[in-house]
Every structure is written in structure tokens, then in C-alpha cells.
Design an enzyme around this catalytic site. Structure first.
Site, mmCIF file in Angstrom:
data_model
loop_
_atom_site.group_PDB
_atom_site.id
_atom_site.type_symbol
_atom_site.label_atom_id
_atom_site.label_comp_id
_atom_site.label_asym_id
_atom_site.label_seq_id
_atom_site.Cartn_x
_atom_site.Cartn_y
_atom_site.Cartn_z
ATOM 1 N N ASP A 128 -5.211 -9.626 -2.402
ATOM 2 C CA ASP A 128 -6.513 -9.488 -1.752
ATOM 3 C C ASP A 128 -7.539 -9.060 -2.791
ATOM 4 O OD1 ASP A 128 -5.660 -6.870 -2.118
ATOM 5 O OD2 ASP A 128 -6.512 -6.145 -0.239
ATOM 6 N N ASP A 183 -8.928 -6.331 -3.875
ATOM 7 C CA ASP A 183 -8.691 -5.254 -4.833
ATOM 8 C C ASP A 183 -7.240 -5.212 -5.288
ATOM 9 O OD1 ASP A 183 -7.730 -4.323 -2.388
ATOM 10 O OD2 ASP A 183 -8.267 -2.230 -2.794
ATOM 11 N N ASP A 189 -4.360 -4.666 -3.936
ATOM 12 C CA ASP A 189 -3.392 -3.663 -3.517
ATOM 13 C C ASP A 189 -2.485 -4.172 -2.401
ATOM 14 O OD1 ASP A 189 -5.171 -3.617 -1.390
ATOM 15 O OD2 ASP A 189 -5.361 -1.425 -1.325
ATOM 16 N N SER A 243 -11.842 -4.145 -0.333
ATOM 17 C CA SER A 243 -10.518 -4.726 -0.136
ATOM 18 C C SER A 243 -10.590 -6.194 0.271
ATOM 19 C CB SER A 243 -9.760 -3.895 0.901
ATOM 20 O OG SER A 243 -8.415 -4.280 0.988
#
Length: 449
Positions: A245, A247, A249, A104
Site C-alpha cells: 500500500d 506507506d 506497511d 496509508s
């Protein structure tokens, strides 16, 4: 609940090539999850795997593939794809399980493994504990016969599929024509799909953080380093800035004046707009204990509710499903729009903000302030060993702080689910009092840790 050995609040996470983020553990995850999700029928079973742009993804992915295929599961790999894209593809491709390899917002040295069930939702605590128990079993049992090994294939159009799904979430009556949008993709999983989606919807796009090299993900860019986005908005005279960010999400918004808009304001903007349109379900929204008291007051003023969960977007999602809510998320920028996705989706959330921006005709700086924030302070205190929250002096400091805030605000002290940190947060109308109680509790934690 049993003690967790591998899984934290959002999958398994750690420093690459250090336990638990090693090829051996990844292999065990593949074997265990493969066994658990394979039913007794004779059909072929399928797992899909996506990742972000970290160098260590090239180490973790083959180990997962080996584990799943040796359990007898077919494997489809996507390459770089946002976490919500993997969740969507798990469901749309009728896979038995989905995997995202990402840490992340952490820097490149970390990595992680997130798992999704066949419905595209993150796994429950109970299922993760079952996988943990199976991971510690012998590796050479219940392996597939040579003619039953899983087959492995790369899916080259996964990004294009996700782009089309994302575009479909934007109202067909609207266009981004004429909008100047700066977007910071954090050199992460959204570096291709996010700018392309905005461009195909008509925007003039100014991308940054779109040159991943394996070690620059989240490096002075993305939603956790918004200064880069602010600079881009000013440089390109953009109408709005969007930062994802690693990833993709979560997101943070920047208005045309360079002011940052956090997840609480974004949730309020979308929820109140949907409420006025008759699209909001559940009678309010779901957020975590970290969301600002000002958000709660704003919703109550509109006859809506704020339901709080513990930190972690999967806990938000669980409550949303239980209560029939279609908007929820975290102050950090994980926004879940259940009409469109099964987990936080930075790009789709940004598209809903852009829809309000286009239709209202108002500048983002006006839309950004949906409520007045109550003074809130968060301090992260790092520790090296032990359990500081069980220390008598820390308990006493917390009790004293809660007594001082009684009726004027609230205190939240919790351990991070991914790092050796204690998070101390307080909020209330008296800013000086908030600062004082946070400083006192943080000092006690430091002394104990």
C-alpha cells in the site's frame, strides 16, 4: 477515556489542507510532541521524519520541522521511506521520536501523521491524549531560545539502510534466484526499496506502481486495487505477485494463477511454518476481530490459539508484546513479525512468504490455501452526521441479527477510525444467512445516517 480531537486509530488523518490535516495542526503536533519527549537533561534531542509520495507531504513536512525545531529538537528527514523503515530508524538512530507522514492506503488527497516512540513502537492512547492536550495550548510558550533551536538535516542513505535491514530478515541459506516476482508498489513509499531488495536477493523483478508523481499514490494500484497486480502476474508469467500500500506497511499476495491471498492466509502460512520450525512464540498468533473464523479453526487444529484485538495494528502489537507473540496482523494485510519489526511491514512479510515458497518447492497456489474460509461479508455504510450506532432502530437490527446468528457465526458492527463509515461484518457457515443479516443491519444504518 477522554474524547479524541485529532488522533484516530492510526495517528492523525484527514483531507490535505483541511482540518486537521493543515500546516497549523502539523506545527502544533511538532511543538507538543517535541515538548513531551524532551527530557530535562542538557543533551540534544532528536526526531526523525519520513513520508510517502503524496504532494501534500511537501506541505506537512516543513510545518512539522518548524514545530520540532522551535521546541529545540534536532530533525533528520528521510524523504520517501516505508512506515516500518521510519520505525526502525527511530530506534537505530536513538531518536526521541519518529514521525511518518502518510495516509496509508487512502488516495492522494488525504494525508496523515503517525508517531513512534524511541523504542520504535506506535504511541499508546494515553501518550496521544497528552499530545492532544498540549496541542491546544498557546504556541508562544516554552519555545527554545535562539541559540537552542533545533538543527535540520536530510539523511540521504535512509533507503539503503532499510534495504539492508530487510535483506537481513531473509534466511541466509536461501536465495530468490530463478523466481519471477511481480511487485506493485502503489506509487508509494516502497517504490524504490521493495524492487531493489528483491533484485539484490536474486529475483527477476517486474515492478509496477513505481512512478510516483504526487497524485497517483494508490490510484488503481497497490494492495487495495489488486486487479493491477493480477494483470501484472499474468502478463509477466510471474511465480508470485506482491502488492504494497501507499506507506508499504501492508501487503496482499497474488499466486501464479492470479488468485488473491489475503492477510489471514498469509498469517496462517507464516505462523504454521514457524511453528513447525520451533520459531513461533506465544503459542499462536494475534489478529483482530475482522479475521476469518476459518483462521481460528485452522490454528486450533494445530494446537495453536488465535487471540483477537480491536481493529488497528498497534492494538495487535500491544497484545503481542504482552503475550510474547511474534506473529500477528490484520486480514487487510498488516502483518507484524516481531522478530524483525515493531510494526506492520509489507516487504519483510513478503520475504517470509517467499522463504516458504523457495524452501517448499511448491507453487504459491498450493501454499495460499492454508484453511477454508468461512463465508464472510463486509459492507461499509457511509453516513453524514450524528452517531448511527446510538439509533434505537439500528440497535434493534443488531440485536435481531445477533440472535439469528447465535451458535452459527458472529456479527461485528463498528465505526471506521478514519472515515465517516460504519463497517458491518458477519460470518458463518450459512452464507445466505450471513448476507441477510448484513443487508438488514446495513439498511438500518443507512436509514439512521
Amino acid at each position: 477515556m477522554a474524547e479524541r480531537r485529532y488522533f484516530g486509530t492510526d495517528g492523525i488523518r484527514g483531507r490535505a489542507n483541511t482540518h486537521p490535516m493543515t500546516p497549523e495542526v502539523a506545527l502544533r503536533v511538532g511543538l507538543a510532541a517535541g515538548r513531551l519527549f524532551m527530557s530535562a537533561d542538557d543533551r540534544r534531542h532528536l526526531v526523525v521524519i519520513g513520508k510517502d509520495t503524496r504532494l501534500s507531504g511537501y506541505m506537512i513536512e516543513p510545518a512539522l520541522v518548524a514545530g520540532f525545531s522551535s521546541a529545540g529538537m534536532d530533525v533528520l528527514t528521510f524523504g520517501p521511506l516505508p512506515t516500518p523503515g521510519v520505525a526502525m530508524m527511530t530506534r537505530s538512530m536513538r531518536a526521541d521520536i519518529g514521525v511518518m507522514i502518510s495516509a496509508s492506503h487512502n488516495n492522494f488527497a488525504d494525508n496523515g501523521i503517525k508517531l513512534f516512540g524511541p523504542d520504535g513502537y506506535k504511541l499508546s492512547d494515553e501518550v496521544e491524549l497528552k499530545i492532544e492536550a498540549m496541542m491546544d495550548e498557546a504556541l508562544d510558550t516554552d519555545l527554545a531560545a535562539p541559540d537552542q533551536l533545533g538543527r535540520v538535516k536530510r539523511i540521504d542513505d535512509a533507503q539503503a539502510r532499510y534495504i539492508e535491514i530487510a535483506k537481513a530478515s531473509f534466511p541466509k541459506r536461501l536465495s530468490l534466484q530463478g523466481l519471477r516476482i511481480a511487485i506493485d508498489c502503489a506509487n508509494g513509499a516502497g517504490y524504490k526499496v521493495a524492487p531493489t531488495t528483491l533484485y539484490e536477493l536474486g529475483a527477476e523483478v517486474f515492478p509496477v506502481g513505481v512512478e510516483p508523481n504526487g497524485v497517483n499514490i494508490n490510484e488503481q494500484c497497490g494492495s487495495t486495487h489488486p486487479d493491477t497486480l493480477v494483470e501484472a502476474v499474468k502478463r509477466y508469467r510471474a511465480d508470485i505477485g506482491i502488492a504494497l500500500d501507499g506507506d508499504a506497511d501492508r501487503l496482499i499476495i497474488c499466486d501464479e494463477k492470479g488468485q488473491i491471498v489475503d492477510g489471514d492466509q498469509i498469517m496462517a502460512l507464516v505462523a504454521l511454518d514457524w511453528s513447525r520450525r520451533g520459531l513461533l512464540t506465544g503459542g499462536g498468533l494475534v489478529a483482530t476481530v475482522m479475521s476469518n473464523l476459518g483462521l481460528e479453526r485452522a490454528l486450533i487444529a494445530e494446537g495453536l490459539t488465535l487471540e483477537r484485538t480491536k481493529v488497528g495494528d498497534r492494538y495487535v502489537m500491544e497484545r503481542m508484546r504482552e503475550g510474547g507473540f511474534n506473529v500477528g496482523g490484520e486480514q487487510s494485510g498488516h502483518i507484524i513479525l516481531h522478530d524483525h519489526a515493531t510494526t506492520g511491514d509489507g516487504l519483510m512479510s513478503a520475504l517470509q512468504v517467499l522463504a516458504v515458497l523457495v524452501e517448499s518447492g511448491r507453487p504459491m497456489s498450493e501454499l495460499a490455501r492454508q484453511f477454508d474460509k468461512v463465508p464472510q461479508l463486509l459492507q461499509n455504510v457511509r453516513y453524514t452526521a450524528g452517531k448511527p450506532l446510538e439509533d434505537a432502530q439500528v440497535k434493534a437490527a443488531i440485536a435481531d441479527a445477533e440472535a439469528r446468528l447465535a451458535g452459527q457465526g458472529r456479527l461485528l458492527v463498528r465505526p471506521s477510525g478514519t472515515e465517516k463509515l460504519i463497517r458491518v461484518m458477519a460470518e458463518g457457515d450459512d452464507e445466505a444467512l450471513v448476507r441477510s443479516v448484513v443487508a438488514d443491519v446495513a439498511a438500518a444504518v443507512k436509514a439512521a445516517g
